[in-house]
Enzyme design. Structure first.
Site, mmCIF file in Angstrom:
data_model
loop_
_atom_site.group_PDB
_atom_site.id
_atom_site.type_symbol
_atom_site.label_atom_id
_atom_site.label_comp_id
_atom_site.label_asym_id
_atom_site.label_seq_id
_atom_site.Cartn_x
_atom_site.Cartn_y
_atom_site.Cartn_z
ATOM 1 N N ASP A 1 -4.078 1.407 8.794
ATOM 2 C CA ASP A 1 -4.143 0.517 7.643
ATOM 3 C C ASP A 1 -5.450 0.723 6.862
ATOM 4 O O ASP A 1 -5.469 0.763 5.635
ATOM 5 C CB ASP A 1 -4.027 -0.929 8.166
ATOM 6 N N LYS B 1 0.810 -1.229 0.000
ATOM 7 C CA LYS B 1 0.000 0.000 0.000
ATOM 8 C C LYS B 1 0.836 1.269 0.000
ATOM 9 O O LYS B 1 0.298 2.359 -0.070
ATOM 10 C CB LYS B 1 -0.920 -0.011 1.233
ATOM 11 N N GLY C 1 -3.182 -15.318 14.812
ATOM 12 C CA GLY C 1 -2.466 -14.748 13.654
ATOM 13 C C GLY C 1 -3.340 -13.807 12.828
ATOM 14 O O GLY C 1 -3.008 -13.513 11.684
ATOM 15 N N LYS D 1 -6.138 2.238 2.906
ATOM 16 C CA LYS D 1 -6.984 1.635 1.858
ATOM 17 C C LYS D 1 -7.983 2.665 1.339
ATOM 18 O O LYS D 1 -8.292 2.718 0.145
ATOM 19 C CB LYS D 1 -7.703 0.410 2.407
ATOM 20 N N ALA E 1 -7.710 -7.627 -0.312
ATOM 21 C CA ALA E 1 -6.944 -8.793 -0.775
ATOM 22 C C ALA E 1 -7.432 -9.246 -2.152
ATOM 23 O O ALA E 1 -7.383 -8.482 -3.103
ATOM 24 C CB ALA E 1 -6.997 -9.918 0.243
ATOM 25 N N GLU F 1 -1.662 -7.952 13.003
ATOM 26 C CA GLU F 1 -0.253 -7.707 12.690
ATOM 27 C C GLU F 1 0.551 -8.083 13.932
ATOM 28 O O GLU F 1 -0.026 -8.162 15.028
ATOM 29 C CB GLU F 1 -0.050 -6.216 12.383
ATOM 30 N N GLY G 1 -5.297 -12.635 4.367
ATOM 31 C CA GLY G 1 -4.672 -13.963 4.308
ATOM 32 C C GLY G 1 -3.805 -14.061 3.075
ATOM 33 O O GLY G 1 -4.141 -13.516 2.017
ATOM 34 N N GLU H 1 -4.694 -4.358 -7.210
ATOM 35 C CA GLU H 1 -5.995 -4.836 -6.734
ATOM 36 C C GLU H 1 -5.911 -5.353 -5.298
ATOM 37 O O GLU H 1 -6.804 -5.148 -4.480
ATOM 38 C CB GLU H 1 -6.503 -5.931 -7.677
ATOM 39 N N LEU I 1 -10.434 -9.740 -3.224
ATOM 40 C CA LEU I 1 -11.772 -9.288 -3.635
ATOM 41 C C LEU I 1 -11.662 -8.255 -4.767
ATOM 42 O O LEU I 1 -10.766 -7.416 -4.739
ATOM 43 C CB LEU I 1 -12.506 -8.633 -2.457
ATOM 44 N N VAL J 1 -6.474 -3.471 -1.511
ATOM 45 C CA VAL J 1 -7.739 -3.294 -0.782
ATOM 46 C C VAL J 1 -8.539 -4.584 -0.881
ATOM 47 O O VAL J 1 -8.815 -5.060 -1.992
ATOM 48 C CB VAL J 1 -8.578 -2.137 -1.375
#
Ligand code: ADP
Ligand code: ASP
Ligand code: MG
Length: 834
Positions: A692, A593, A678, A696, A625, A681, A811, A620, A627, A623
């Site tokens: 974060d 980012k 997990g 985005k 992941a 961060e 992920g 892509e 999607l 933002v």
């Protein structure tokens, strides 16, 4: 049935061929084993009459040319002659059971050669005849060996030295056959040698004065067509070391494909423009008689090869049949306003070049007539420039002509195919492929026959240009050089996904990915050929020191048509390179980012570099992941919709926390749980601070055309002020400080039958915020699951009910998939079939 007969007699009822001509190139005759293999092929042939025309053993003609040069320049030549003599004697011993006669003949021929070289070295300026005799000796030696071997194996073969019958005259267009004399001499020779099978020396002939000569380098193909014609053969098989004529020179384009059939015209164009596989004059005798030529591979006789005849390919795969590349050329241009509309300029240009004996490879003249450009051989470039300067002295003095310019280091790339005539868009495809491969075109020519489009380009770009155009006509997959930075979780997942998909990408989508470089923070692995995305093996090898300069250079050095950097790091210093990469034509794809949400000035530099070079920047996965968030926004805007607002849950971590948080457990406990699973961060403050999410939002805002920065976003941090500057351990110990304010917020929301969600919002006027909000239980964001992201676009078209994109938004696997889909979109834009 033997392979040879099998390939020719595919129809069982086909009558036996009356006369078949074969020509074997140097690679088919490289040593005793290969000569034996050639004899196998000839002895298995069932034609009633057979002629076999042979080249010199591989490398011999080059050696003879070098010997001639050495002798005339006074250098040592005896050791090289000795080596050549020895090679032929050794071959005779290895090939023949009774080598004495052949060895005696070889000794005589090499003795003659020594005399010729001795004379040349004394004279220093030998006549053309002496040199031609020297150059042609290789064919006499090799044919002697093959003939002796065939006879030993019981073949009834006659041996014909082409110099005894073939008479040619040298002209500007090459050697021209005196058919009448040659046919008469052959008829006379036949009275003494009536055998049905004949071995003939290729390349050599006699001139009109009766002196030995040759047909020019690579000329034994031409010899073969001439003798096939003189013997009225039904077909000519030219045997070499490739599967026929390929779509391009296989040494430059390993993906080149063998062509099933082509017309004489196509073969002429390819040969004329430098496809070394066949000599350009070969077609003339073949066309005159309608003689089919079959280009075959000695090492794969079962393969049918390429058939060249008047009809050509009945089922062509596309408009372009093949590509050729000619190098060592120069571009001479005559330019001047005074040329406009002046009749006869072109004629004067060509007359001047003709008078100076300069052959013109390609001509290009703009319809403005402001300039005429000719491509000539580099060795004749200075002479060409001088000839034009002399011819236009008056115009140069009077400034009607501004000058004669000369550019060396030029290559000509030609696309050839009968199917190009009348098919629109062929040139566009070629130029588009060249532009995308960053190749500058210096001059263009298309023959009126429309069977050839040629471009003059810098030789430094030649191999890359050839591959790019080859790929553009489906002749090979789209080849893309990749550099992957950051083989961490996302990077590793991506490389695994690419490796798995590679075979399918190649076969179904014509995409060929080559991993050229892999960089971690401290190491760099460079791959020379980048054959496949085999990154596990690559990482086993010793790395070089990490250097983005080296990575860039390595990527740009490649002859592959396209280059892409995939930045899977989270590094700002890597993002700082994007403008430079994009300006150099390297595409950039990233889930990082830093660029999209970083300093506005850098973002604008990226955009302008991209606009200037045409390279693509895709992100892509920054933002949501995998999607389709950014692509959906782009589609809305590109189809003319107006954005009213974007609202969403952009953090999988915060989504999970607020989906779970119902007051039954303190908020801090959930944060710890998420940390253990997990989902956060390493330092959960990176999630809880909202930074974060804000990044985005900035990316989406900029995508929508708003010039905002991170500082313009109003951010409600969930980290209590007291913990913001603590170190990580102190923060984790003090997590309980989150609980009371969060409990209060939850209760306040509940009292209004609302839930808490951490929501990002962008409004039409550019107002951007991320904050904890109370949403009614019926709201879409209240029904998310696990770590789902949700982005809701309200637009002029989607105003009553927004367009919503929802799904797992974090992920390594899904993020890598988002990067992969960018790569596929890029490949499609570059011309891959998707
Ligand atoms: P020979 O000695 O059999 O006459 P050449 O070396 O003259 O063989 O020609 C065959 C070589 O031509 C091939 O090995 C290949 O490297 C080269 N070549 C260049 N362009 C093409 C092409 N379009 N198709 C096939 N081969 C080509
Ligand atoms: N041996 C000759 C050459 O190398 C002719 C040929 O191979 O076609 O040019
Ligand atoms: Mg050849």
């Amino acid at each position: 049935m033997h392979a040879l007969a099998q390939a020719d007699d595919s129809e069982p009822s086909k009558p036996t061929v009356r006369c078949r001509a074969h020509k074997f190139g140097g690679s088919s005759l490289a040593d005793a084993a290969r000569i034996r293999h050639v004899a196998d092929l000839l002895l298995a042939d069932d034609a009633s009459t057979q002629i076999a025309i042979t080249s010199a053993m591989q490398g011999t003609t080059n050696a003879l040319v070098a010997l001639g040069e050495a002798a005339t320049s006074g250098s040592k030549w005896k050791p090289a002659l000795e080596a050549l003599h020895q090679r032929h004697n050794d071959t005779a011993h290895a090939l023949l059971q009774r080598p004495a006669a052949a060895v005696a003949r070889i000794n005589t021929l090499c003795g003659e050669l020594a005399e010729l070289l001795q004379a040349s070295s004394l004279l220093r300026q030998p006549g053309r005849t002496a040199l031609e005799r020297i150059h042609g000796m290789g064919e006499v030696l090799s044919t002697t060996l093959l003939h002796a071997h065939l006879v030993e194996r019981g073949g009834d073969y006659a041996l014909l030295d082409a110099r005894d019958v073939l008479v040619v005259r040298h002209t500007d267009l090459g050697a021209v056959v005196d058919w009448e004399q040659s046919a008469a001499k052959l008829a006379e020779w036949r009275t003494q040698h009536p055998q049905a099978r004949v071995n003939i020396t290729g390349f050599v002939a006699r001139d009109e004065h009766g002196l030995p000569t040759t047909l020019g380098r690579n000329g034994s193909d031409y010899s073969a067509a001439i003798f096939a014609s003189l013997f009225a053969a039904d077909e000519l098989h030219i045997w070499s070391d490739v599967d026929g004529v390929l779509s391009a020179d296989p040494r430059l384009v390993p993906e080149a494909v063998p062509l099933t059939a082509m017309s004489y015209r196509e073969a002429c164009e390819l040969a004329y423009f430098g496809a070394k596989v066949i000599h350009p004059q070969t077609m003339t005798p073949a066309i005159a008689r309608g003689l089919p030529i079959l280009m075959r591979n000695t090492f794969r006789p079962e393969f049918a090869g390429t058939r060249i005849d008047a009809v050509g390919d009945r089922n062509p795969a596309g408009p372009v049949k093949g590509l050729t590349l000619g190098g060592d050329l120069a571009l001479v241009c005559l330019e001047g306003a005074g040329l406009i509309g002046v009749p006869g300029t072109a004629e004067r240009v060509f007359a001047a070049l003709h008078a100076a004996h300069i052959s013109v490879v390609m001509i290009s003249q703009g319809s403005s007539e402001h300039s005429i450009c000719c491509v000539v051989h580099q060795r004749e470039a200075d002479a060409a420039r001088d000839a034009l300067q002399d011819a236009f002295t008056r115009e140069l003095a009077g400034a009607q002509v501004q000058g004669v310019t000369l550019q060396t280091g030029i290559s000509v790339l030609a696309a050839v195919g009968d199917g190009m005539a009348g098919t629109p868009g062929v040139a566009a495809r070629m130029f588009d492929a060249l532009a995308r491969a960053r190749v500058n075109i210096r001059a263009i020519a298309q023959g009126a026959s429309e069977r050839n489009i040629s471009v003059a380009i810098d030789s430094a770009d030649a191999a890359r240009a050839l591959r790019a155009v080859h790929a553009a006509f489906w002749l090979s997959p789209q080849t893309i050089a990749l550099a992957v930075i950051g083989p961490g979780k996302v990077g590793s997942a991506l490389l695994d996904q690419l490796q798995t998909a590679l075979p399918r990408l190649r076969t179904q989508h014509t995409i060929d990915l080559r991993l050229r470089a892999l960089a971690s923070r401290s190491n760099l692995w460079l791959c020379e050929h980048g054959d496949a995305v085999d990154w596990h093996t690559r990482l086993q090898q010793p790395p070089s020191e990490a250097s983005l300069d080296l990575l860039t250079k390595h990527l740009l050095d490649t002859h592959l048509p396209h280059a892409v950097v995939i930045d899977c790091s989270a590094s700002d210093s890597v993002a700082a390179r994007y403008p430079e990469w994009l300006a150099a034509g390297i595409h950039v794809i990233t889930p990082n980012k830093q660029a999209g949400a970083g300093p506005l000035q850098r973002y604008q530099a990226i955009r302008s570099a991209q606009a200037h070079s045409g390279a693509r920047f895709r992100y892509e996965a920054t933002v949501g992941a995998g999607l389709p968030v950014i692509s959906t926004l782009r589609d809305l805007l590109d189809t003319g919709d107006d954005l009213l607002s974007i609202e969403g849950i952009f953090s999988g971590t915060l989504a999970w926390l607020f989906n779970k948080y119902d007051g039954s457990k303190p908020f801090s406990e959930l944060v710890l749980e998420a940390h253990t699973l997990g989902y956060t961060e390493p330092d959960p403050r990176d999630d809880l601070s909202g930074a974060d999410v804000a990044r985005k939002l900035v990316i989406l805002a900029r995508e929508s055309g708003m010039h905002i920065s991170l500082s313009d976003v109003e951010v409600q941090s969930l980290v209590p002020a007291s913990l913001r500057s603590a170190d990580r351990d102190a923060f984790m110990d003090g997590l309980a400080a989150l609980d009371a304010p969060m409990q209060a917020a939850l209760e306040a929301a509940r009292s209004k039958a609302c839930v808490l969600r951490y929501v990002a919002k962008l409004e039409q006027d550019g107002k951007a915020s991320v904050a904890l909000r109370e949403l009614p239980a019926s709201h879409a964001f209240a029904h998310l699951r696990l770590t789902d992201n949700c982005v809701s676009f309200t637009t002029r078209r989607y105003c009553d009910n927004p367009l919503v994109v929802q799904g797992p938004g974090a992920g390594p696997e899904v993020t890598a998939a988002g990067v992969f889909s960018d790569l596929l979109r890029l490949a499609a834009a570059l011309g891959a079939k998707l």
